[in-house]
Design an enzyme around this catalytic site. Structure first.
Site, PDB file in Angstrom:
ATOM      1  N   LYS A  14       0.876  -1.291  -0.135  1.00  0.00           N
ATOM      2  CA  LYS A  14      -0.047  -0.177  -0.105  1.00  0.00           C
ATOM      3  C   LYS A  14       0.980   1.330   0.008  1.00  0.00           C
ATOM      4  O   LYS A  14       2.038   1.213   0.481  1.00  0.00           O
ATOM      5  CB  LYS A  14      -0.870   0.075   1.274  1.00  0.00           C
ATOM      6  CG  LYS A  14      -2.011   0.961   1.056  1.00  0.00           C
ATOM      7  CD  LYS A  14      -3.325   0.177   0.329  1.00  0.00           C
ATOM      8  CE  LYS A  14      -4.545   1.215   0.102  1.00  0.00           C
ATOM      9  NZ  LYS A  14      -5.567   0.572  -0.319  1.00  0.00           N
ATOM     10  N   ASP A  68      -7.208   4.350  -4.557  1.00  0.00           N
ATOM     11  CA  ASP A  68      -7.332   4.502  -3.341  1.00  0.00           C
ATOM     12  C   ASP A  68      -7.921   5.732  -3.047  1.00  0.00           C
ATOM     13  O   ASP A  68      -8.405   6.612  -4.147  1.00  0.00           O
ATOM     14  CB  ASP A  68      -6.542   3.953  -2.243  1.00  0.00           C
ATOM     15  CG  ASP A  68      -7.217   3.797  -0.819  1.00  0.00           C
ATOM     16  OD1 ASP A  68      -7.653   2.714  -0.729  1.00  0.00           O
ATOM     17  OD2 ASP A  68      -7.180   4.495   0.061  1.00  0.00           O
TER      18      ASP A  68
HETATM   19  P1  NAP Z   1     -12.783   7.975  -2.841  1.00  0.00           P
HETATM   20  O1  NAP Z   1     -13.121   7.817  -4.233  1.00  0.00           O
HETATM   21  O2  NAP Z   1     -11.457   9.150  -2.493  1.00  0.00           O
HETATM   22  O3  NAP Z   1     -13.924   8.320  -1.926  1.00  0.00           O
HETATM   23  C1  NAP Z   1     -13.771   8.499  -0.579  1.00  0.00           C
HETATM   24  C2  NAP Z   1     -15.146   8.869   0.154  1.00  0.00           C
HETATM   25  O4  NAP Z   1     -15.167   8.840   1.532  1.00  0.00           O
HETATM   26  C3  NAP Z   1     -15.347  10.469  -0.466  1.00  0.00           C
HETATM   27  O5  NAP Z   1     -16.670  10.686  -0.474  1.00  0.00           O
HETATM   28  C4  NAP Z   1     -14.825  11.076   1.061  1.00  0.00           C
HETATM   29  O6  NAP Z   1     -15.450  12.306   1.048  1.00  0.00           O
HETATM   30  C5  NAP Z   1     -15.278  10.175   2.043  1.00  0.00           C
HETATM   31  N1  NAP Z   1     -14.358  10.391   3.030  1.00  0.00           N
HETATM   32  C6  NAP Z   1     -12.946  10.170   2.960  1.00  0.00           C
HETATM   33  N2  NAP Z   1     -12.601  10.638   4.533  1.00  0.00           N
HETATM   34  C7  NAP Z   1     -13.635  10.692   5.209  1.00  0.00           C
HETATM   35  C8  NAP Z   1     -13.698  11.059   6.586  1.00  0.00           C
HETATM   36  N3  NAP Z   1     -12.735  11.330   7.256  1.00  0.00           N
HETATM   37  N4  NAP Z   1     -14.971  11.247   7.053  1.00  0.00           N
HETATM   38  C9  NAP Z   1     -16.063  10.955   6.206  1.00  0.00           C
HETATM   39  N5  NAP Z   1     -15.981  10.820   5.029  1.00  0.00           N
HETATM   40  C10 NAP Z   1     -14.808  10.525   4.539  1.00  0.00           C
HETATM   41  O7  NAP Z   1     -12.146   6.608  -2.117  1.00  0.00           O
HETATM   42  P2  NAP Z   1     -12.696   5.203  -2.504  1.00  0.00           P
HETATM   43  O8  NAP Z   1     -11.591   4.852  -3.301  1.00  0.00           O
HETATM   44  O9  NAP Z   1     -13.975   4.993  -2.674  1.00  0.00           O
HETATM   45  O10 NAP Z   1     -12.229   4.471  -1.081  1.00  0.00           O
HETATM   46  C11 NAP Z   1     -13.114   4.376   0.119  1.00  0.00           C
HETATM   47  C12 NAP Z   1     -12.626   3.379   1.008  1.00  0.00           C
HETATM   48  O11 NAP Z   1     -12.655   2.033   0.227  1.00  0.00           O
HETATM   49  C13 NAP Z   1     -11.259   3.451   1.579  1.00  0.00           C
HETATM   50  O12 NAP Z   1     -11.220   3.038   2.988  1.00  0.00           O
HETATM   51  C14 NAP Z   1     -10.457   2.479   0.757  1.00  0.00           C
HETATM   52  O13 NAP Z   1      -9.185   2.288   1.403  1.00  0.00           O
HETATM   53  C15 NAP Z   1     -11.434   1.253   0.278  1.00  0.00           C
HETATM   54  N6  NAP Z   1     -11.213   0.414  -0.722  1.00  0.00           N
HETATM   55  C16 NAP Z   1     -11.045   1.181  -2.009  1.00  0.00           C
HETATM   56  C17 NAP Z   1     -10.910   0.469  -3.154  1.00  0.00           C
HETATM   57  C18 NAP Z   1     -10.869   0.817  -4.453  1.00  0.00           C
HETATM   58  O14 NAP Z   1     -11.035   0.199  -5.396  1.00  0.00           O
HETATM   59  N7  NAP Z   1     -10.920   2.234  -4.731  1.00  0.00           N
HETATM   60  C19 NAP Z   1     -10.576  -1.103  -2.844  1.00  0.00           C
HETATM   61  C20 NAP Z   1     -10.680  -1.557  -1.605  1.00  0.00           C
HETATM   62  C21 NAP Z   1     -11.120  -0.484  -0.574  1.00  0.00           C
HETATM   63  P3  NAP Z   1     -14.611  13.582   0.795  1.00  0.00           P
HETATM   64  O15 NAP Z   1     -14.534  13.714  -0.878  1.00  0.00           O
HETATM   65  O16 NAP Z   1     -15.516  14.915   1.449  1.00  0.00           O
HETATM   66  O17 NAP Z   1     -13.481  13.445   1.469  1.00  0.00           O
END
Ligand code: NAP
Length: 448
Positions: A129, A169
């Site tokens: 990561k 991510d």
């Molecule tokens: P993303 O597209 O950047 O979206 C993140 C979302 O979560 C946004 O709506 C953001 O709001 C919100 N957020 C972030 N920090 C926050 C906080 N402290 N309090 C409340 N809301 C918050 O990211 P993502 O890829 O969807 O990832 C989301 C989660 O899934 C993470 O834990 C990541 O590690 C996990 N994940 C992702 C993948 C993948 O394929 N992308 C795979 C496995 C796991 P704002 O815009 O206001 O910050």
């Protein structure tokens, strides 16, 4: 804190002592230690080989300076990270996170989780990561590009399709992957498609990768409900976040007959009893990069709640898809009182240990992120397969593969939890399956 066996206490104390000031990493390790006791009783050789101690120590940790110039001409300095946690099953694989909260402990917790998750997929991928404490919010496109180019100028020497293959991510989507890939290609003079996943469709990307994490989480929820003689059909769902994972979890919930009535971002949440309008959500979040409050401004049936907890909204299926520790013991109590039947972690470690304990002790079907959100990395591995064979598969075929992988992960966790005396406990099941796959391969490869 998760309860652990007496024999795990030494391992735990050593991990905390060697990694001071990294509470998320400690939390992730403790959660795994809480499940492994019965495995060591059954396989004492693993304890003799110090398997737990070895698995908790990353193979390599890289920290680097990322200098860049913002649009006003001011020099900015960020810190970049890549933790190459475990490569016993394949090249390091795991996303890059750009968020101001990123530090070594967060990257280590994510890399540790990733190692188990990747093992659960049964694909040939190790765990890693990375990321940076860079805040992309409010930055122009050219600032994002300059940052990505500087980040890759250092990171490229550690990457390679057989070595380490990052993806996106939080804060890293296909735009950022494009800039990172472009710089990698320029520096190395190689069109090495398999070095990054989450690429755009016309330059080496794969269909379904964008949707995969959210879709996979919904498939997992469907499987958990199926073994209880239930389904998503007619269920009210709440999904936190409104990024990549959240949007496509909502989409698949809707396709499977559920209705999502709330989603959020870091400024608050929207409730829409008529069901979240996905086209509008995508327009605001994916096209305009806007805020969730704008959804309520444009949709008469919706209201925006600034701050507060989205988990106060009653639902039968809850999917935390934002970030770590976003759902605490209080929130879990509210969800249980409101009749939640299944909780599926789209994000990594979004539920605190107290919340997990509340769900499990109240008979809620609870899916930990390392199992439930593994669809993203599994589809990244499918993207690598397509890159290696210079092929591209149809959406339908790839989605079928994803659904099959998620059903396989569900079955492995479910059966293993049963075998080790914790029926229906997916935390125990996922930790044991992941630990056994990684540790058996480590034993076979000798002391490395
Ligand atoms: P993303 O597209 O950047 O979206 C993140 C979302 O979560 C946004 O709506 C953001 O709001 C919100 N957020 C972030 N920090 C926050 C906080 N402290 N309090 C409340 N809301 C918050 O990211 P993502 O890829 O969807 O990832 C989301 C989660 O899934 C993470 O834990 C990541 O590690 C996990 N994940 C992702 C993948 C993948 O394929 N992308 C795979 C496995 C796991 P704002 O815009 O206001 O910050």
């Amino acid at each position: 804190m998760v309860k652990i066996d007496e024999k795990m206490e030494n391992v735990w104390t050593t991990v905390v002592g060697r990694n001071p000031g990294e509470p998320e990493f400690h939390q992730a390790v403790r959660e795994v230690l809480g499940s492994i006791g019965p495995v060591l009783t059954k396989h004492p050789d693993l304890a003799e080989h110090k398997m737990l101690e070895r698995i908790c120590e990353p193979e390599r940790q890289i920290i680097f300076r990322v200098p860049w110039i913002d649009d006003s001409g001011t020099v900015q300095i960020n810190r970049g990270f890549r933790v190459e946690f475990n490569s016993v099953l394949g090249p390091y694989k795991g996303g890059l996170r750009f968020h101001p909260s990123v530090n070594l402990g967060i990257v280590k917790f994510l890399g540790f989780e990733q190692t188990f998750k990747n093992a659960l997929t049964m694909m040939p991928i190790g765990g890693g990561k990375g990321g940076a404490d860079f805040d992309p919010k409010g930055r122009s496109d050219t600032e994002i590009m300059r940052f990505c180019q500087s980040f890759m100028t250092e990171l490229y020497r550690h990457l390679g399709e057989y070595t380490d293959v990052p993806a996106g991510d939080i804060g890293v989507g296909s735009r950022e992957i494009g800039y990172l890939f472009g710089q990698y290609k320029r520096i190395t003079n190689r069109y090495e498609s398999g070095v990054l996943t989450g690429k755009g469709l016309n330059w080496g990307g794969a269909l379904v990768r964008t949707e995969a994490t959210g879709y996979g989480a919904a498939f997992f929820a469907q499987e958990m409900l199926r073994v209880r003689g239930d389904s998503l059909d007619g269920k009210t769902c709440v999904v936190s976040g409104s990024g990549n994972v959240a949007i496509f979890a909502v989409e698949k919930f809707h396709q499977l007959g559920g209705t999502t009535v709330a989603c959020s971002d870091s400024e608050g949440y929207v409730v829409d009893e008529a069901g979240i309008d996905l086209d509008l959500l995508k327009e605001i979040k994916l096209d305009e990069r806007g805020r969730i409050c704008e959804y309520a401004e444009r949709r008469p049936s919706a209201k925006f709640v600034a701050g507060g907890s989205i988990w106060d909204v009653p639902c039968e299926v809850a999917a935390p898809c934002a970030t770590q520790n976003e759902l605490n013991g209080r929130d879990a109590g509210v969800l249980v009182r409101n009749g939640v039947v299944a909780v599926v972690e789209g994000a990594n470690m979004p539920a605190t240990p107290e919340a997990v304990e509340t769900f499990i002790s109240n008979g809620v079907a609870f899916a930990p992120g390392k199992a439930a959100n593994a669809g993203g990395v599994a589809t990244s591995a499918l993207e690598m397969q397509q890159n290696a064979s210079r092929d591209s598969w149809t959406f339908e075929y790839t989605e079928q593969r994803l659904a099959k992988i998620m059903a396989g992960i569900h079955e492995a966790c479910y059966d293993t939890a049963d075998e080790y005396g914790s029926p229906g406990n997916y935390v125990v099941g996922a930790n044991i399956v992941g630990f056994l796959r990684v540790s058996q391969a480590m034993t076979a490869l000798g002391l490395i």
